[in-house]
Design a protein around this motif. Structure first.
Motif, mmCIF file in Angstrom:
data_model
loop_
_atom_site.group_PDB
_atom_site.id
_atom_site.type_symbol
_atom_site.label_atom_id
_atom_site.label_comp_id
_atom_site.label_asym_id
_atom_site.label_seq_id
_atom_site.Cartn_x
_atom_site.Cartn_y
_atom_site.Cartn_z
ATOM 1 N N TRP A 171 2.360 -17.197 4.825
ATOM 2 C CA TRP A 171 2.408 -15.745 5.041
ATOM 3 C C TRP A 171 1.017 -15.129 4.980
ATOM 4 O O TRP A 171 0.676 -14.251 5.775
ATOM 5 C CB TRP A 171 3.325 -15.113 3.990
ATOM 6 N N ARG A 172 0.187 -15.603 4.059
ATOM 7 C CA ARG A 172 -1.161 -15.055 3.931
ATOM 8 C C ARG A 172 -2.006 -15.320 5.164
ATOM 9 O O ARG A 172 -2.986 -14.618 5.411
ATOM 10 C CB ARG A 172 -1.855 -15.650 2.702
ATOM 11 N N GLY A 173 -1.654 -16.348 5.916
ATOM 12 C CA GLY A 173 -2.408 -16.674 7.118
ATOM 13 C C GLY A 173 -2.028 -15.837 8.314
ATOM 14 O O GLY A 173 -2.581 -16.034 9.402
ATOM 15 N N THR A 174 -1.091 -14.912 8.145
ATOM 16 C CA THR A 174 -0.666 -14.059 9.242
ATOM 17 C C THR A 174 -1.074 -12.612 8.985
ATOM 18 O O THR A 174 -1.346 -12.223 7.841
ATOM 19 C CB THR A 174 0.870 -14.118 9.436
ATOM 20 N N SER A 175 -1.084 -11.805 10.028
ATOM 21 C CA SER A 175 -1.406 -10.387 9.880
ATOM 22 C C SER A 175 -0.311 -9.633 9.132
ATOM 23 O O SER A 175 -0.536 -8.541 8.615
ATOM 24 C CB SER A 175 -1.619 -9.747 11.263
ATOM 25 N N SER A 176 0.873 -10.211 9.063
ATOM 26 C CA SER A 176 1.995 -9.572 8.387
ATOM 27 C C SER A 176 1.723 -9.369 6.906
ATOM 28 O O SER A 176 2.224 -8.416 6.301
ATOM 29 C CB SER A 176 3.265 -10.407 8.582
ATOM 30 N N PHE A 177 0.922 -10.264 6.301
ATOM 31 C CA PHE A 177 0.656 -10.137 4.867
ATOM 32 C C PHE A 177 -0.060 -8.830 4.557
ATOM 33 O O PHE A 177 0.302 -8.107 3.636
ATOM 34 C CB PHE A 177 -0.182 -11.320 4.370
ATOM 35 N N THR A 178 -1.089 -8.520 5.324
ATOM 36 C CA THR A 178 -1.821 -7.271 5.119
ATOM 37 C C THR A 178 -0.924 -6.062 5.341
ATOM 38 O O THR A 178 -0.989 -5.073 4.613
ATOM 39 C CB THR A 178 -3.026 -7.202 6.067
ATOM 40 N N LYS A 179 -0.060 -6.164 6.321
ATOM 41 C CA LYS A 179 0.796 -5.029 6.666
ATOM 42 C C LYS A 179 1.902 -4.793 5.638
ATOM 43 O O LYS A 179 2.292 -3.654 5.393
ATOM 44 C CB LYS A 179 1.420 -5.255 8.054
ATOM 45 N N HIS A 180 2.410 -5.883 5.053
ATOM 46 C CA HIS A 180 3.622 -5.758 4.247
ATOM 47 C C HIS A 180 3.432 -6.086 2.770
ATOM 48 O O HIS A 180 4.423 -6.116 2.026
ATOM 49 C CB HIS A 180 4.712 -6.663 4.819
ATOM 50 N N ALA A 181 2.195 -6.320 2.318
ATOM 51 C CA ALA A 181 1.969 -6.647 0.904
ATOM 52 C C ALA A 181 2.431 -5.512 0.001
ATOM 53 O O ALA A 181 3.026 -5.741 -1.061
ATOM 54 C CB ALA A 181 0.493 -6.945 0.668
ATOM 55 N N TYR A 182 2.168 -4.289 0.400
ATOM 56 C CA TYR A 182 2.576 -3.133 -0.397
ATOM 57 C C TYR A 182 4.101 -3.065 -0.492
ATOM 58 O O TYR A 182 4.675 -2.930 -1.587
ATOM 59 C CB TYR A 182 2.025 -1.847 0.231
ATOM 60 N N LEU A 183 4.776 -3.178 0.645
ATOM 61 C CA LEU A 183 6.233 -3.121 0.676
ATOM 62 C C LEU A 183 6.848 -4.267 -0.118
ATOM 63 O O LEU A 183 7.863 -4.093 -0.807
ATOM 64 C CB LEU A 183 6.727 -3.157 2.119
ATOM 65 N N ALA A 184 6.228 -5.445 -0.051
ATOM 66 C CA ALA A 184 6.753 -6.598 -0.777
ATOM 67 C C ALA A 184 6.730 -6.344 -2.280
ATOM 68 O O ALA A 184 7.676 -6.683 -2.995
ATOM 69 C CB ALA A 184 5.938 -7.847 -0.438
ATOM 70 N N ASN A 185 5.656 -5.735 -2.785
ATOM 71 C CA ASN A 185 5.578 -5.462 -4.212
ATOM 72 C C ASN A 185 6.499 -4.322 -4.631
ATOM 73 O O ASN A 185 7.012 -4.308 -5.744
ATOM 74 C CB ASN A 185 4.134 -5.168 -4.615
ATOM 75 N N VAL A 186 6.710 -3.350 -3.741
ATOM 76 C CA VAL A 186 7.694 -2.307 -4.020
ATOM 77 C C VAL A 186 9.089 -2.936 -4.114
ATOM 78 O O VAL A 186 9.893 -2.586 -4.986
ATOM 79 C CB VAL A 186 7.664 -1.214 -2.931
ATOM 80 N N THR A 187 9.386 -3.873 -3.220
ATOM 81 C CA THR A 187 10.668 -4.578 -3.259
ATOM 82 C C THR A 187 10.799 -5.382 -4.549
ATOM 83 O O THR A 187 11.860 -5.390 -5.191
ATOM 84 C CB THR A 187 10.791 -5.521 -2.049
ATOM 85 N N LEU A 188 9.709 -6.054 -4.940
ATOM 86 C CA LEU A 188 9.695 -6.827 -6.175
ATOM 87 C C LEU A 188 9.959 -5.919 -7.381
ATOM 88 O O LEU A 188 10.750 -6.245 -8.270
ATOM 89 C CB LEU A 188 8.352 -7.534 -6.322
ATOM 90 N N MET A 189 9.312 -4.759 -7.396
ATOM 91 C CA MET A 189 9.494 -3.799 -8.480
ATOM 92 C C MET A 189 10.941 -3.305 -8.530
ATOM 93 O O MET A 189 11.554 -3.205 -9.599
ATOM 94 C CB MET A 189 8.544 -2.619 -8.303
ATOM 95 N N THR A 190 11.516 -3.013 -7.361
ATOM 96 C CA THR A 190 12.888 -2.534 -7.292
ATOM 97 C C THR A 190 13.865 -3.581 -7.819
ATOM 98 O O THR A 190 14.808 -3.270 -8.557
ATOM 99 C CB THR A 190 13.259 -2.162 -5.846
ATOM 100 N N ALA A 191 13.638 -4.830 -7.440
ATOM 101 C CA ALA A 191 14.492 -5.912 -7.932
ATOM 102 C C ALA A 191 14.400 -6.021 -9.445
ATOM 103 O O ALA A 191 15.415 -6.245 -10.132
ATOM 104 C CB ALA A 191 14.096 -7.228 -7.274
ATOM 105 N N GLY A 192 13.187 -5.869 -9.996
ATOM 106 C CA GLY A 192 13.011 -5.918 -11.446
ATOM 107 C C GLY A 192 13.770 -4.808 -12.147
ATOM 108 O O GLY A 192 14.421 -5.024 -13.180
ATOM 109 N N PHE A 193 13.705 -3.590 -11.599
ATOM 110 C CA PHE A 193 14.449 -2.466 -12.182
ATOM 111 C C PHE A 193 15.955 -2.725 -12.121
ATOM 112 O O PHE A 193 16.692 -2.402 -13.071
ATOM 113 C CB PHE A 193 14.122 -1.169 -11.442
ATOM 114 N N MET A 194 16.418 -3.294 -11.008
ATOM 115 C CA MET A 194 17.851 -3.567 -10.881
ATOM 116 C C MET A 194 18.302 -4.621 -11.887
ATOM 117 O O MET A 194 19.358 -4.486 -12.514
ATOM 118 C CB MET A 194 18.174 -4.017 -9.459
#
Length: 244
Positions: A208-231
């Protein structure tokens, strides 16, 4: 790193429309399956553990590895820990600190008979996922003007993860005959499971880090991670107040 999050904030709402349905589906699946998989023990495994006595190294290694691989709360925390770690040396340091933390409280918790509600421990584990996601987002520096020591935090949360393992071991009602050897074997299994799971995570993250998607979605991925933790934390606190 900041430009990743600045860009992420700009695209978060735009991309959320595209990921809303699968995102909510995944979170709902986590919610209904938490009691099954988070620190879960199958009836067969529990019955086997209660029926055996003496030193049983291979079975306990297997159970430790299985527990870690299926314990997605632990795995979510590890994903957060290695999210922005690129060097194997750094990954090794943090994973080792986490292992030292949970190994210590696993052994101490069982032998000292520390009996803490599994719901509370699992809620703290969920909050550790939230903490790491916020740390990855740089929230603490922006909110409070300082950066917590991530190595110390990793050890501390490792201690709580170990208490979660110790709580589950005590629920196994393991025979005192050969207990120390079996606990060491279980812990070895946990480390094997952690390495196996981490290897898969690193392969996926490396791609994933080798693709442009990582830069675009790193923020969203951590927001998702945070949401899962709260749940996870919310689900466990609900169990503590209404089930325990």
């Amino acid at each position: 790193m900041y430009h990743i999050f600045a860009h992420g904030r700009d695209v978060l709402l735009r991309h959320f429309k595209n990921v809303r349905l699968p995102f909510l589906s995944i979170l709902c699946l986590l919610l209904v399956s938490t009691d099954v998989f988070a620190h879960g023990v199958t009836t067969g495994d529990k019955g086997y553990i209660q029926a055996i006595s003496g030193v049983q190294l291979l079975p306990f290694i297997y159970l430790g590895a299985k527990h870690m691989v299926t314990g997605y709360d632990h795995l979510l925390f590890l994903v957060g820990v290695i999210f922005f770690l690129y060097r194997l040396k750094d990954i090794g340091i943090y994973v080792s600190l986490f292992a030292i933390g949970h190994s210590s409280t696993l052994l101490a918790g069982v032998f000292m008979g520390v009996n803490v509600s599994a719901y509370l421990i699992d809620a703290i584990i969920g909050l550790s996922v939230v903490y790491k996601a916020l740390d990855n987002l740089g929230a603490f520096r922006r909110w409070f003007g300082f950066q917590p020591d991530t190595k110390v935090a990793t050890v501390v949360f490792g201690l709580f993860h170990g208490f979660g393992l110790a709580t589950k071991i005590q629920e196994f009602e393991v025979s005192p005959d050969g207990l120390l050897a079996n606990l060491v074997a279980f812990n070895v299994g946990v480390e094997i499971g952690q390495l196996l799971a981490l290897s898969g995570i690193l392969i996926i993250m490396g791609y994933w880090r080798g693709t442009s998607s990582f830069t675009k979605h790193a923020y969203l991925a951590n927001v998702t991670l945070m949401t899962a933790g709260f749940m996870l934390a919310g689900f466990q606190m609900t169990g503590f107040f209404f089930v325990a």
